[in-house]
Design an enzyme around this catalytic site. Structure first.
Site, short mmCIF file in Angstrom:
data_model
loop_
_atom_site.label_atom_id
_atom_site.label_comp_id
_atom_site.label_asym_id
_atom_site.label_seq_id
_atom_site.Cartn_x
_atom_site.Cartn_y
_atom_site.Cartn_z
N GLY A 94 -10.74 3.40 23.82
CA GLY A 94 -11.97 2.78 23.36
C GLY A 94 -13.05 2.72 24.42
O GLY A 94 -14.15 2.24 24.17
N HIS A 137 -14.10 -5.16 26.05
CA HIS A 137 -13.20 -5.19 24.90
C HIS A 137 -13.81 -5.99 23.74
O HIS A 137 -13.10 -6.42 22.84
CB HIS A 137 -11.85 -5.78 25.28
CG HIS A 137 -11.17 -5.04 26.38
ND1 HIS A 137 -11.30 -5.41 27.70
CD2 HIS A 137 -10.41 -3.92 26.36
CE1 HIS A 137 -10.61 -4.57 28.46
NE2 HIS A 137 -10.07 -3.65 27.67
N ASP A 167 -40.27 10.45 10.08
CA ASP A 167 -39.64 9.70 11.17
C ASP A 167 -40.31 8.35 11.42
O ASP A 167 -39.99 7.66 12.37
CB ASP A 167 -39.61 10.51 12.45
CG ASP A 167 -40.98 11.06 12.84
OD1 ASP A 167 -41.97 10.68 12.18
OD2 ASP A 167 -41.06 11.85 13.79
N ASP A 200 -43.41 7.38 12.30
CA ASP A 200 -44.37 7.11 13.38
C ASP A 200 -45.74 7.74 13.16
O ASP A 200 -46.55 7.78 14.08
CB ASP A 200 -43.80 7.61 14.71
CG ASP A 200 -43.71 9.13 14.79
OD1 ASP A 200 -43.83 9.79 13.74
OD2 ASP A 200 -43.51 9.65 15.91
N SER A 219 -48.54 16.85 15.03
CA SER A 219 -49.87 16.43 14.57
C SER A 219 -50.91 16.58 15.66
O SER A 219 -52.04 16.99 15.40
CB SER A 219 -49.81 14.98 14.09
OG SER A 219 -49.31 14.13 15.10
N GLY A 231 -49.76 26.72 11.89
CA GLY A 231 -48.78 25.76 11.41
C GLY A 231 -47.86 26.31 10.34
O GLY A 231 -46.78 25.77 10.11
N ASP A 237 -47.87 12.21 1.07
CA ASP A 237 -47.68 12.71 2.44
C ASP A 237 -48.58 11.94 3.39
O ASP A 237 -49.81 11.91 3.20
CB ASP A 237 -48.01 14.20 2.52
CG ASP A 237 -47.86 14.72 3.93
OD1 ASP A 237 -46.72 14.81 4.41
OD2 ASP A 237 -48.89 15.00 4.57
N PRO A 238 -48.01 11.27 4.40
CA PRO A 238 -48.85 10.46 5.29
C PRO A 238 -49.88 11.27 6.07
O PRO A 238 -50.98 10.79 6.34
CB PRO A 238 -47.83 9.79 6.23
CG PRO A 238 -46.58 10.59 6.10
CD PRO A 238 -46.58 11.17 4.73
#
Length: 588
Positions: free
Chosen positions: A64, A226, A410, A412, A456, A491, A562-563
């Site tokens: 572990g 532990h 994601d 952001d 971007s 792009g 779409d942002p």
């Protein structure tokens, strides 16, 4: 409420043996004893039973904590490592099997973390091995500095400092020293090392539920490896504050756990506890080094940062400090093929790292500050109002953009666009030639490239650079079309791909149609901004063909715009209305 922990495993009872099987498949220099499931021993594949001509160095404990201890088996470190079940000391028979498999005439050193089960099982195995004629020594490592000086027999717990003791002992053995000499060096190393851990979460054992002992805004100081509770549960603090606290505890003159004072030299180990990104460990290292140097007057000879001794999937880290001298540095720098030992840290490090200067840009304009405030022309005032309106609109919708992006990307987009917008507002006052529209658009591109980063940032820079080139050639009517075409070219997206082009392409089309129909430029601009907004909204029904959204199942993307398109439509619309309002106010 406690929840069942999610693990990528088969049967929870088989995790250790299956881990070992994968380990030896990965590293040709490792092998294991054929004694599963009772005997779980990893050893060097090049060591022949009874014929090893150096001191065998063996360690181990409950599983572990990977990569410890099996990941430190290899020339220059451990000769073998003994694994118990998860968080369970290995049985005596397993330890004896390891001793018999790798110990030759030079004898064997056992390095044991200071836990009662480990001390008893390794100790009994050592006594049994002695009765069989093996030369044996044992060194116990108790480097925990979180707890007050112990009053009973338990003593300080063994933590990540044990790894440095492994390295010292393994290098001493590799140098051909006797058993007594190797044991003496290991014992000395164990007496000058201290560790303290901090956790953001509690670990989850295979097949068991995840503890809810720590709240979402809490952290635990001074815990063991532990999952046992630490010294204190406190509110989550910035990493710099945490590092300061941990170093203060380790170097406390009240406990005097370590013989380290101002003027000493040390080795620093920043260790991840299992689920801590290397980014966060490096942030801790960046704080710890100058803190030791400037606040404590201690020279840092070596820095090791990585995940070396864990507590399964615990989020957190530990800091280990070992007082260094010429011999210890020699041992730590000695070569090893142990797969988990951090490479690239050996050798003298400078007292301070001075960043290398960034080569200047050929244009030299990235950091150019205007010598004095500009007196704006009428065109400059309109441009200023337009830029300000567009940037402020992006700032206003930051949270909306992030919310949309959290569902389809994601998460952001808003933060990235906000960073660009706020910097544009700053640079506009001191860097942009506002009376030169083309030059200003070019500088906006440089700004977003510098601060936004990612896809971007570069796409908006391409947009601006293409528009700049078109404006410089006095083809103003084609500037938007040219810049949109450039973004599509580099792009790879076009209309219907669910990107910012789904706002800009309709805007460009309607702008051209409106101007061709004889509308005045401002009316055409306003009309095209409405097309941009409609285009952005239409992305709710599109299947993504570009960007991170293209990796997401279509049903998860459905009904979410779409942002990137929404951001483009927002600033375009704000700019159009700002131009209209500015012209109207100047005409009245």
């Amino acid at each position: 409420m406690a929840l069942q922990g999610k693990k990528l495993i088969n049967d929870p009872n088989d995790v250790v043996t299956e881990f070992i099987e994968g380990l030896v498949e990965t590293y040709p220099g490792l092998q294991y004893l054929d004694g599963f499931p009772q005997i779980k021993v990893v050893l060097r594949a090049d060591v022949v039973r009874g014929a090893y001509d150096k001191v065998a160095v063996i360690s181990g404990g409950g599983s572990g904590h990977e990569p410890a201890h099996v990941g430190f088996v290899g020339p220059g470190m451990l000769t073998a490592a003994v694994s118990g079940d998860v968080f369970t000391s290995p049985p005596v028979d397993s330890i004896l099997a390891a001793i018999r498999a790798v110990t030759g005439p030079m004898g064997c050193l056992l390095i044991v973390k200071n836990y009662t089960g480990d001390r008893l099982n390794f100790g009994l195995a050592a006594e049994q091995a002695k009765s069989e004629g093996y030369k044996m020594e044992m060194v116990i490592v108790g480097d925990d500095c979180a707890l007050p000086p112990p009053r009973g027999i338990a003593g300080r717990r063994g933590l990540a400092g044990t790894i440095l003791v492994h390295k010292v002992a393994g290098a001493a053995s590799d140098a051909g020293l006797s058993l007594a000499e190797v044991a003496a060096e290991a014992k000395h190393a164990s007496e000058v090392v201290g560790t303290m851990g901090v956790a953001l979460s509690v670990c989850t054992l295979p097949g068991q539920v995840t503890s809810d002992r720590l709240g979402p805004k809490q952290m635990e100081l001074g815990l063991g490896i532990h999952g046992e509770p630490g010294v204190a549960v406190v509110e989550l603090q910035p990493i710099d504050v945490v590092v300061e606290h941990v170093l203060k505890q380790i170097l406390s003159q009240e406990t005097q756990y370590l013989p380290i004072t101002r003027g000493s030299n040390v080795v620093l180990l920043i260790n991840g506890l299992g689920a801590t990104p290397i980014m966060e460990l490096m942030i801790a290292a960046r704080k710890a080094v100058p803190e030791l140097q400037l606040e404590y007057g201690i020279a840092v000879d070596r820095v090791y940062t990585g995940t070396l001794m864990t507590s399964l999937d615990m989020a957190g880290f530990s800091i280990t400090i070992m007082r260094s001298d010429e011999n210890i540095l020699q041992r730590l720098d000695a070569p090893t093929k142990a797969p988990a030992w951090p490479v690239g840290s050996e050798g003298n490090r400078p007292p301070a790292k001075i960043p290398v200067p960034v080569p200047p840009s050929p244009s030299g304009k990235d950091d150019e500050i205007l010598a004095e405030p500009q007196e704006l022309s009428k065109q400059g005032c309109i441009l200023e109002a337009a830029i300000e309106a567009g940037a402020k609109e992006i700032i206003n919708i930051k949270d909306n953009l992030n919310e949309w992006d959290s569902k389809v990307g994601d998460g952001d987009c808003g933060t990235t666009m906000y960073r660009g917008a706020t910097t544009i507002l700053e640079d506009m006052k001191k860097r942009y030639p506002m009376n030169d529209a083309a030059g200003t658009i070019n500088e906006i591109g440089s700004t977003v490239r510098r601060v936004m980063g990612g896809t971007s940032g570069i796409l908006y820079d391409i947009l601006c650079k293409a528009a700049y080139a078109s404006l410089k050639q006095n083809t103003r009517a084609d500037a938007l079309e040219t810049s949109v075409a450039a973004v599509s070219k580099y792009g790879g997206a076009s209309a219907g791909y669910r990107t910012m082009l789904d706002a800009l392409i309709p805007a460009c089309t309607v702008l051209k149609q409106s101007l061709k129909a004889g509308d005045d430029p401002v009316t055409a601009f306003i009309t095209s901004s409405e097309a941009a907004s409609a285009g952005a909204e239409s992305t709710k029904q599109m299947q993504a063909k570009a960007g991170r959204s293209s990796y997401i199942a279509p049903d998860l993307v459905a009904s979410v715009p779409d942002p990137g398109a929404m951001a483009a439509a927002a600033w375009y619309r704000a700019v159009a209305h700002a131009v209209k309002n500015k012209l109207n106010s100047s005409d009245s």
